[in-house]
Design an enzyme around this catalytic site. Sequence first.
Site, mmCIF file in Angstrom:
data_model
loop_
_atom_site.group_PDB
_atom_site.id
_atom_site.type_symbol
_atom_site.label_atom_id
_atom_site.label_comp_id
_atom_site.label_asym_id
_atom_site.label_seq_id
_atom_site.Cartn_x
_atom_site.Cartn_y
_atom_site.Cartn_z
ATOM 1 N N GLU A 143 92.677 89.159 -32.245
ATOM 2 C CA GLU A 143 91.816 90.148 -32.891
ATOM 3 C C GLU A 143 92.200 91.569 -32.506
ATOM 4 O O GLU A 143 92.164 91.932 -31.327
ATOM 5 C CB GLU A 143 90.355 89.908 -32.495
ATOM 6 C CG GLU A 143 89.380 90.897 -33.116
ATOM 7 C CD GLU A 143 87.955 90.692 -32.620
ATOM 8 O OE1 GLU A 143 87.030 91.082 -33.342
ATOM 9 O OE2 GLU A 143 87.778 90.167 -31.496
ATOM 10 N N GLU A 240 78.629 89.200 -35.910
ATOM 11 C CA GLU A 240 78.773 89.718 -34.552
ATOM 12 C C GLU A 240 78.199 91.130 -34.496
ATOM 13 O O GLU A 240 78.940 92.120 -34.448
ATOM 14 C CB GLU A 240 80.239 89.692 -34.107
ATOM 15 C CG GLU A 240 80.388 89.904 -32.604
ATOM 16 C CD GLU A 240 81.824 89.938 -32.148
ATOM 17 O OE1 GLU A 240 82.130 89.337 -31.098
ATOM 18 O OE2 GLU A 240 82.662 90.578 -32.820
#
Length: 262
Positions: A143, A240
């Site tokens: 990520e 998230e």
Amino acid sequence: MLRFAANLTMMYTEHAFLDRFAAAAKDGFKAVEYLFPYDFPAAELKTRLDENGLTQALFNAPPGDWAGGERGIASLPGREDEFRRGIDTALGYARVLGNRRLHVMAGLIAAGESRERHREVYLQNLAYAANVAQAEGITIVIEPINTRDFPGFFLNRQDDAQSVCAAVGAPNLKVQFDCYHCQIVEGDLAVKLKRDIAGIGHIQIAGVPERHEPDTGELNYPYLLDLIDSLGYDGYIGCEYRPRAGTSAGLGWLKPYLRDAL
């Protein structure tokens, strides 16, 4: 059809962690993700998943000394043995939980350190992780993270992450596309989603810049979610974000998508 996973690290913090599974299921989620499972026995987490009809969508490999400020060790020279032990630990949890996505954090690079050396270690460690995970049917994801939230984080851009995956060449190594981080670092999300969708293994959403619900801030999530659906993405979308107030009270944005799933 879009599928959403509640991130239990950020959401439902009004409950004790093990109670967050039931709270997410009650609100209609069919899957969950979180940063780390390692404070609890895998069997206990599996029980919570099964009791609430939930799928484990994603968690992170051990990140090093998180409390001490580390944010992953995959690119850190001299930590290779620790990294491999951490992958073995994570895969042990994944077997029990039925998890098919494992996020490996790159880590921080200090001023003056060699990016070339970090990248070399990163590629070697990711090749190891992807190889051992492939036998388990697990995809490793990396990520890009913004340096406003994580100053010094090694991996920041989508094109760089895709080039890392290409350099490793493993079919089960993909990019975790976090819309929040991408908007802060580079923007132009729709173009990047279209360009990279084949190499994207997981997607996460949050409002920008406060990282609250995705119905606030500068991103047009109805457009982006329609685009993601039209591109044929069939993985989970991780929520998230930090709710503005109570988690359940802030889920109005999600209800149309839950109705579509019925």
